[in-house]
Write a protein that holds these residues in place. Structure first.
Motif, PDB file in Angstrom:
ATOM      1  N   SER A 161       4.037 -56.466  28.534  1.00 16.62           N
ATOM      2  CA  SER A 161       3.672 -55.836  29.805  1.00 16.62           C
ATOM      3  C   SER A 161       2.426 -56.531  30.335  1.00 16.62           C
ATOM      4  CB  SER A 161       3.420 -54.337  29.601  1.00 16.62           C
ATOM      5  OG  SER A 161       2.410 -54.131  28.632  1.00 16.62           O
ATOM      6  N   LYS A 162       1.920 -56.063  31.446  1.00 13.89           N
ATOM      7  CA  LYS A 162       0.726 -56.653  32.039  1.00 13.89           C
ATOM      8  C   LYS A 162      -0.433 -56.588  31.049  1.00 13.89           C
ATOM      9  CE  LYS A 162      -2.308 -56.373  36.074  1.00 13.89           C
ATOM     10  NZ  LYS A 162      -2.601 -55.659  37.344  1.00 13.89           N
ATOM     11  N   VAL A 163      -1.184 -57.676  30.959  1.00 12.04           N
ATOM     12  CA  VAL A 163      -2.311 -57.755  30.027  1.00 12.04           C
ATOM     13  C   VAL A 163      -3.595 -57.427  30.777  1.00 12.04           C
ATOM     14  CG1 VAL A 163      -3.615 -59.248  28.465  1.00 12.04           C
ATOM     15  CG2 VAL A 163      -1.129 -59.518  28.672  1.00 12.04           C
ATOM     16  N   PRO A 164      -4.305 -56.370  30.367  1.00  9.79           N
ATOM     17  CA  PRO A 164      -5.572 -56.038  31.033  1.00  9.79           C
ATOM     18  C   PRO A 164      -6.569 -57.198  30.938  1.00  9.79           C
ATOM     19  CG  PRO A 164      -4.893 -54.283  29.529  1.00  9.79           C
ATOM     20  CD  PRO A 164      -3.994 -55.448  29.269  1.00  9.79           C
ATOM     21  N   THR A 165      -7.444 -57.294  31.922  1.00  7.27           N
ATOM     22  CA  THR A 165      -8.424 -58.387  31.959  1.00  7.27           C
ATOM     23  C   THR A 165      -9.252 -58.454  30.685  1.00  7.27           C
ATOM     24  OG1 THR A 165      -8.556 -58.216  34.370  1.00  7.27           O
ATOM     25  CG2 THR A 165     -10.358 -59.356  33.249  1.00  7.27           C
ATOM     26  N   TRP A 166      -9.662 -57.286  30.171  1.00  9.19           N
ATOM     27  CA  TRP A 166     -10.519 -57.299  28.984  1.00  9.19           C
ATOM     28  C   TRP A 166      -9.784 -57.833  27.756  1.00  9.19           C
ATOM     29  CZ3 TRP A 166      -9.158 -54.317  24.779  1.00  9.19           C
ATOM     30  CH2 TRP A 166      -8.276 -53.257  25.007  1.00  9.19           C
ATOM     31  N   LYS A 167      -8.459 -57.657  27.693  1.00  5.80           N
ATOM     32  CA  LYS A 167      -7.705 -58.241  26.578  1.00  5.80           C
ATOM     33  C   LYS A 167      -7.534 -59.742  26.771  1.00  5.80           C
ATOM     34  CE  LYS A 167      -5.002 -54.408  24.704  1.00  5.80           C
ATOM     35  NZ  LYS A 167      -3.642 -53.948  24.299  1.00  5.80           N
ATOM     36  N   ALA A 168      -7.343 -60.156  28.015  1.00  6.20           N
ATOM     37  CA  ALA A 168      -7.194 -61.585  28.307  1.00  6.20           C
ATOM     38  C   ALA A 168      -8.466 -62.352  27.979  1.00  6.20           C
ATOM     39  CB  ALA A 168      -6.811 -61.777  29.768  1.00  6.20           C
ATOM     40  N   GLU A 169      -9.591 -61.659  27.862  1.00  2.00           N
ATOM     41  CA  GLU A 169     -10.860 -62.300  27.528  1.00  2.00           C
ATOM     42  C   GLU A 169     -11.132 -62.349  26.027  1.00  2.00           C
ATOM     43  OE1 GLU A 169     -13.614 -60.055  29.855  1.00  2.00           O
ATOM     44  OE2 GLU A 169     -13.087 -61.070  31.738  1.00  2.00           O
ATOM     45  N   ALA A 170     -10.169 -61.873  25.235  1.00  2.00           N
ATOM     46  CA  ALA A 170     -10.279 -61.995  23.775  1.00  2.00           C
ATOM     47  C   ALA A 170     -10.083 -63.463  23.395  1.00  2.00           C
ATOM     48  CB  ALA A 170      -9.238 -61.109  23.099  1.00  2.00           C
TER      49      ALA A 170
END
Length: 199
Positions: free
Chosen positions: A136-145
């Motif tokens: 599903s859509k990846v939240p911005t904070w997860k994409a910054e992992a």
């Protein structure tokens, strides 16, 4: 680039013989080992301690930590212990419902990532942190992992469509369930999984 990360079963007793055997058998083909944290709501040996065992055996350890069992002080203890052992890679997850007791509800995966980014120790490299995602859509904070692990799915086309739909500049590991037999394929027991990252 392609990497194979093997999930090993942490012990529920004070005996590391079985997990050491798993590491020894899989080391020739695995690029690293992911160690779950009190998975399926059962108490196990600390994932940080097992990740240290992995590294003592010459492989790369990734300690999974769940937000379910931790308050802020306990989490800071885990980071300090990891730094003392030289364990630098984490996967942060929400965690299954516990078999006994209740969730602490003080920390979230997002807060754990933020806290880890704020934590440094003299002489130690910065921690690397990852999170889990569904298709599903990846939240911005997860994409910054530093990396993402995709939960196990059973439709390769759906997985590939999802991967093409998200813009991520970090490694993404696809969850793959290893089936030991035809019987296992027709039932749903708990078993270790391997995770690989598509290029």
């Amino acid at each position: 680039m392609f990497e194979l990360i093997c999930e090993v079963e942490p012990p529920t007793r004070p005996d590391l013989k079985k997990v050491r055997h798993q590491i020894g058998v899989m080391s020739p083909i695995a690029d690293g080992f992911l160690i779950p944290d009190n998975h399926i709501g059962r108490a196990t040996v600390s994932s940080v301690a097992v990740a240290n065992e992995v590294q003592l055996m010459g492989a790369r350890g990734i300690a999974c930590l769940n937000s379910r069992d931790r308050n802020l002080l306990g989490f800071r203890r885990d980071l300090l212990t990891a730094a003392a052992y030289g364990v630098e890679r984490f996967l942060f997850v929400h965690g299954d419902d516990p078999a006994e007791g209740a969730r602490t509800s003080q920390l979230t995966v997002r807060r754990m990532i933020e806290q880890t980014r704020e934590t440094t120790y003299p002489g130690c490299d910065p921690f690397q942190v990852g999170a889990a995602t569904r298709l599903s859509k990846v939240p911005t904070w997860k994409a910054e992992a530093d990396f993402l692990y995709v939960q196990v799915s059973y439709d390769l086309d759906e997985l590939l469509r999802w991967r093409e739909s998200v813009e991520l500049d970090i490694p993404v590991y696809a969850g793959v369930m290893v089936l030991a037999s035809a019987q296992m394929a027709t039932t749903s027991p708990s078993c270790p999984s391997s995770r690989s990252r598509p290029s």
